[in-house]
Design a protein around this motif. Structure first.
Motif, PDB file in Angstrom:
ATOM      1  N   SER A 276      30.475 103.153  35.127  1.00 47.76           N
ATOM      2  CA  SER A 276      29.146 102.694  34.709  1.00 47.76           C
ATOM      3  C   SER A 276      28.524 101.785  35.769  1.00 47.76           C
ATOM      4  O   SER A 276      27.322 101.848  36.015  1.00 47.76           O
ATOM      5  CB  SER A 276      29.206 101.979  33.360  1.00 47.76           C
ATOM      6  OG  SER A 276      30.032 100.832  33.439  1.00 47.76           O
ATOM      7  N   GLU A 277      29.337 100.949  36.422  1.00 49.63           N
ATOM      8  CA  GLU A 277      28.810 100.097  37.492  1.00 49.63           C
ATOM      9  C   GLU A 277      28.307 100.939  38.656  1.00 49.63           C
ATOM     10  O   GLU A 277      27.272 100.660  39.232  1.00 49.63           O
ATOM     11  CB  GLU A 277      29.883  99.130  37.995  1.00 49.63           C
ATOM     12  CG  GLU A 277      30.239  98.027  37.027  1.00 49.63           C
ATOM     13  CD  GLU A 277      31.436  97.212  37.491  1.00 49.63           C
ATOM     14  OE1 GLU A 277      32.244  97.727  38.289  1.00 49.63           O
ATOM     15  OE2 GLU A 277      31.565  96.065  37.053  1.00 49.63           O
TER      16      GLU A 277
ATOM     17  N   GLU B 203      25.012 102.677  37.595  1.00 48.12           N
ATOM     18  CA  GLU B 203      23.917 101.708  37.582  1.00 48.12           C
ATOM     19  C   GLU B 203      23.486 101.361  38.997  1.00 48.12           C
ATOM     20  O   GLU B 203      22.296 101.280  39.292  1.00 48.12           O
ATOM     21  CB  GLU B 203      24.336 100.442  36.836  1.00 48.12           C
ATOM     22  CG  GLU B 203      24.431 100.616  35.331  1.00 48.12           C
ATOM     23  CD  GLU B 203      24.965  99.380  34.637  1.00 48.12           C
ATOM     24  OE1 GLU B 203      24.882  98.271  35.216  1.00 48.12           O
ATOM     25  OE2 GLU B 203      25.479  99.521  33.522  1.00 48.12           O
TER      26      GLU B 203
ATOM     27  N   THR C 293      21.660 104.429  40.525  1.00 52.85           N
ATOM     28  CA  THR C 293      20.347 104.579  39.908  1.00 52.85           C
ATOM     29  C   THR C 293      19.392 103.503  40.406  1.00 52.85           C
ATOM     30  O   THR C 293      18.233 103.779  40.692  1.00 52.85           O
ATOM     31  CB  THR C 293      20.464 104.526  38.367  1.00 52.85           C
ATOM     32  OG1 THR C 293      21.389 105.525  37.955  1.00 52.85           O
ATOM     33  CG2 THR C 293      19.128 104.756  37.703  1.00 52.85           C
TER      34      THR C 293
END
Length: 113
Positions: A9-10, A13, A16
């Protein structure tokens, strides 16, 4: 190649955010001139009409989506030290092509038939 650890997820993120930052570099509008054949223009116009968009809106959104996909596809691999070493070994020493791969590479692709 550095060994870096972080969660999925890091990484997502971060990637993105990097893409979004590139998009914000210039908020001023500019133009791009394209030369396309009549059949392609008609195809774009028909697709835009189905979505209720102008040709420009359709082309800009399509190009932007594709650009983001290309940038995000340049992935950073996060591996623990043992997996990193195994990964690098595999890259440096790929297996010899077997009969199935040789057969596959000799076939004419579906789009070439």
């Amino acid at each position: 190649m550095p060994k870096i650890r972080s969660s999925s997820s890091e990484r997502l993120e971060s990637a993105t955010a990097a893409v979004a930052e590139r998009a914000r570099v210039s908020e001023a509008k500019d133009s791009i001139n394209l030369r396309i054949d009549a059949r392609t223009r008609q195809l774009v116009d028909e697709a835009a009409a189905i979505l209720g968009k102008t040709r420009t809106e359709f082309m800009v959104e399509s190009a932007r989506r594709q650009a983001i996909d290309v940038l995000l596809d340049q992935r950073l691999f996060m591996l623990d030290p043992e997996l990193y070493d195994a990964f690098m070994h595999t890259l440096d020493n790929p297996p010899a092509p077997g009969p199935k791969l040789r057969s596959l590479l000799r076939r004419t692709p579906a789009w070439g038939k």
